[in-house]
Design an enzyme around this catalytic site. Structure first.
Site, PDB file in Angstrom:
ATOM      1  N   LYS A 115       0.827  -1.217   0.000  1.00 40.98           N
ATOM      2  CA  LYS A 115       0.000   0.000   0.000  1.00 40.98           C
ATOM      3  C   LYS A 115       0.861   1.267   0.000  1.00 40.98           C
ATOM      4  O   LYS A 115       0.563   2.217  -0.714  1.00 40.98           O
ATOM      5  CB  LYS A 115      -0.941   0.028   1.225  1.00 40.98           C
ATOM      6  CG  LYS A 115      -1.895  -1.155   1.295  1.00 40.98           C
ATOM      7  CD  LYS A 115      -2.901  -1.015   2.431  1.00 40.98           C
ATOM      8  CE  LYS A 115      -2.307  -1.035   3.817  1.00 40.98           C
ATOM      9  NZ  LYS A 115      -1.701  -2.338   4.205  1.00 40.98           N
TER      10      LYS A 115
ATOM     11  N   ARG B 215      -9.709   1.010   9.010  1.00 38.56           N
ATOM     12  CA  ARG B 215      -9.374  -0.370   9.366  1.00 38.56           C
ATOM     13  C   ARG B 215     -10.495  -1.053  10.132  1.00 38.56           C
ATOM     14  O   ARG B 215     -10.368  -2.236  10.457  1.00 38.56           O
ATOM     15  CB  ARG B 215      -8.126  -0.373  10.245  1.00 38.56           C
ATOM     16  CG  ARG B 215      -6.817  -0.703   9.484  1.00 38.56           C
ATOM     17  CD  ARG B 215      -5.689  -0.539  10.466  1.00 38.56           C
ATOM     18  NE  ARG B 215      -4.509  -1.278  10.212  1.00 38.56           N
ATOM     19  CZ  ARG B 215      -3.387  -0.759   9.672  1.00 38.56           C
ATOM     20  NH1 ARG B 215      -3.370   0.480   9.239  1.00 38.56           N
ATOM     21  NH2 ARG B 215      -2.318  -1.492   9.545  1.00 38.56           N
TER      22      ARG B 215
ATOM     23  N   ARG C 239      11.388  -6.422   5.024  1.00 38.98           N
ATOM     24  CA  ARG C 239      11.327  -4.978   5.294  1.00 38.98           C
ATOM     25  C   ARG C 239      11.866  -4.653   6.686  1.00 38.98           C
ATOM     26  O   ARG C 239      12.499  -3.621   6.897  1.00 38.98           O
ATOM     27  CB  ARG C 239       9.872  -4.496   5.158  1.00 38.98           C
ATOM     28  CG  ARG C 239       9.710  -2.992   5.272  1.00 38.98           C
ATOM     29  CD  ARG C 239       8.298  -2.563   4.966  1.00 38.98           C
ATOM     30  NE  ARG C 239       7.388  -2.784   6.072  1.00 38.98           N
ATOM     31  CZ  ARG C 239       6.081  -2.514   6.044  1.00 38.98           C
ATOM     32  NH1 ARG C 239       5.541  -2.044   4.939  1.00 38.98           N
ATOM     33  NH2 ARG C 239       5.325  -2.732   7.084  1.00 38.98           N
TER      34      ARG C 239
ATOM     35  N   ARG D 161      11.274  -1.132  12.289  1.00 34.62           N
ATOM     36  CA  ARG D 161       9.975  -1.273  12.946  1.00 34.62           C
ATOM     37  C   ARG D 161       9.914  -2.575  13.718  1.00 34.62           C
ATOM     38  O   ARG D 161      10.065  -3.655  13.137  1.00 34.62           O
ATOM     39  CB  ARG D 161       8.851  -1.233  11.902  1.00 34.62           C
ATOM     40  CG  ARG D 161       8.558   0.145  11.382  1.00 34.62           C
ATOM     41  CD  ARG D 161       7.514   0.120  10.290  1.00 34.62           C
ATOM     42  NE  ARG D 161       6.255  -0.513  10.674  1.00 34.62           N
ATOM     43  CZ  ARG D 161       5.174  -0.507   9.914  1.00 34.62           C
ATOM     44  NH1 ARG D 161       5.203   0.097   8.731  1.00 34.62           N
ATOM     45  NH2 ARG D 161       4.078  -1.107  10.315  1.00 34.62           N
TER      46      ARG D 161
ATOM     47  N   ARG E 224      -0.796  -8.994  13.427  1.00 32.37           N
ATOM     48  CA  ARG E 224      -1.256  -7.921  12.520  1.00 32.37           C
ATOM     49  C   ARG E 224      -2.150  -8.501  11.417  1.00 32.37           C
ATOM     50  O   ARG E 224      -3.164  -7.904  11.060  1.00 32.37           O
ATOM     51  CB  ARG E 224      -0.053  -7.189  11.900  1.00 32.37           C
ATOM     52  CG  ARG E 224       0.709  -6.361  12.924  1.00 32.37           C
ATOM     53  CD  ARG E 224       2.069  -5.945  12.412  1.00 32.37           C
ATOM     54  NE  ARG E 224       1.986  -5.007  11.311  1.00 32.37           N
ATOM     55  CZ  ARG E 224       3.012  -4.728  10.494  1.00 32.37           C
ATOM     56  NH1 ARG E 224       4.178  -5.330  10.655  1.00 32.37           N
ATOM     57  NH2 ARG E 224       2.870  -3.857   9.531  1.00 32.37           N
TER      58      ARG E 224
HETATM   59  P1  AMP Z   1       0.690   0.426   9.185  1.00 29.55           P
HETATM   60  O1  AMP Z   1       1.837   1.354   9.020  1.00 29.55           O
HETATM   61  O2  AMP Z   1      -0.505   0.801   8.383  1.00 29.55           O
HETATM   62  O3  AMP Z   1       1.099  -1.026   8.973  1.00 29.55           O
HETATM   63  O4  AMP Z   1       0.229   0.522  10.713  1.00 29.55           O
HETATM   64  C1  AMP Z   1       1.088   0.169  11.762  1.00 29.55           C
HETATM   65  C2  AMP Z   1       0.300   0.058  13.051  1.00 29.55           C
HETATM   66  O5  AMP Z   1      -0.283   1.318  13.372  1.00 29.55           O
HETATM   67  C3  AMP Z   1      -0.870  -0.923  13.036  1.00 29.55           C
HETATM   68  O6  AMP Z   1      -0.468  -2.263  13.306  1.00 29.55           O
HETATM   69  C4  AMP Z   1      -1.752  -0.348  14.139  1.00 29.55           C
HETATM   70  O7  AMP Z   1      -1.218  -0.652  15.419  1.00 29.55           O
HETATM   71  C5  AMP Z   1      -1.574   1.149  13.936  1.00 29.55           C
HETATM   72  N1  AMP Z   1      -2.570   1.713  12.980  1.00 29.55           N
HETATM   73  C6  AMP Z   1      -2.297   2.314  11.789  1.00 29.55           C
HETATM   74  N2  AMP Z   1      -3.425   2.717  11.197  1.00 29.55           N
HETATM   75  C7  AMP Z   1      -4.447   2.351  12.025  1.00 29.55           C
HETATM   76  C8  AMP Z   1      -5.851   2.467  11.952  1.00 29.55           C
HETATM   77  N3  AMP Z   1      -6.469   3.038  10.899  1.00 29.55           N
HETATM   78  N4  AMP Z   1      -6.582   1.979  12.991  1.00 29.55           N
HETATM   79  C9  AMP Z   1      -6.002   1.414  14.060  1.00 29.55           C
HETATM   80  N5  AMP Z   1      -4.670   1.248  14.182  1.00 29.55           N
HETATM   81  C10 AMP Z   1      -3.888   1.716  13.179  1.00 29.55           C
END
Ligand code: AMP
Length: 190
Positions: free
Chosen positions: A14, A89, A128, A134, A146
């Site tokens: 994404k 989400r 990654r 991370r 996740r």
């Molecule tokens: P991402 O970078 O999109 O993989 O997000 C990393 C982490 O941030 C996720 O595993 C969640 O803990 C948190 N996170 C990011 N976006 C959301 C969202 N829209 N709702 C809830 N948690 C989020």
């Protein structure tokens, strides 16, 4: 306005595809994961609260991310449109986003959902994790959590957007350029 939800499990690509889309269509990229990580980097109270959940691979509360998106929409009032990456989400987030966009006299144009097998996702995220720094990319148990959060709380949103006739599913395996071409084809027919 062109408002796209770029959807898919963690590791689907994404972020990479969002960057191509914002350049091609002159859109603003809103990634809640990126915004949360920058809150953590600056050391805000919100960042501290979110970090524990993010490091475990759990979702952060809906109110937190909805509030963040709402202020980003306000701060980009003259945008051509947005690419929402990693948001919404949950159903509550999708409903809140629809309401925020109605207030601005606009709506979601399409959900572009990238499809990738779990095995490939785990491989990509561990790879990654070697550079991303991370914590949530470096441990297979957290990665699985996740993916579970995605399957349980997030994947049902495909039905939400399908019911609005806005869902397009795209194979997320292949070269970055090939996948970008498929996304562009869908967007150009909107
Ligand atoms: P991402 O970078 O999109 O993989 O997000 C990393 C982490 O941030 C996720 O595993 C969640 O803990 C948190 N996170 C990011 N976006 C959301 C969202 N829209 N709702 C809830 N948690 C989020």
């Amino acid at each position: 306005m062109l408002n796209l939800v770029l959807f898919g499990p963690p590791g689907a690509g994404k972020g990479t595809q969002s960057n191509l889309l914002i350049n091609k269509y002159n859109l603003v990229h809103l990634s809640t994961g990126d915004i949360l990580r920058s809150e953590i980097a600056v050391g805000t109270a919100l960042g501290l609260e979110a970090k524990t959940l993010m490091d475990r691979g759990d979702l952060v509360p809906d109110e937190v991310v909805i509030c963040m998106i709402s202020s980003k929409l306000d701060n980009n009032a003259d945008a051509n449109g947005f690419v929402f990456d990693g948001f919404p989400r949950t159903t509550a987030q999708a409903e809140a986003l629809d309401a925020l966009l109605v207030d601005k006299g606009t709506s979601i144009s399409a959900m572009l959902s990238l499809k990738v097998e779990d095995k490939e996702l785990i491989k990509r995220l561990l790879e990654r994790g070697k550079d991303s720094g991370r914590a949530d990319d470096q441990n297979e148990r957290i990665i699985s959590n996740r993916i579970n959060e995605y399957n349980n709380k997030t994947a049902p949103l495909k039905a939400y957007y399908h019911a609005q006739n806005k869902l397009s599913e795209i194979e997320g395996v292949g070269s970055i350029t090939e996948i970008a071409k498929k996304l562009n084809t869908v967007i150009d027919t909107l």
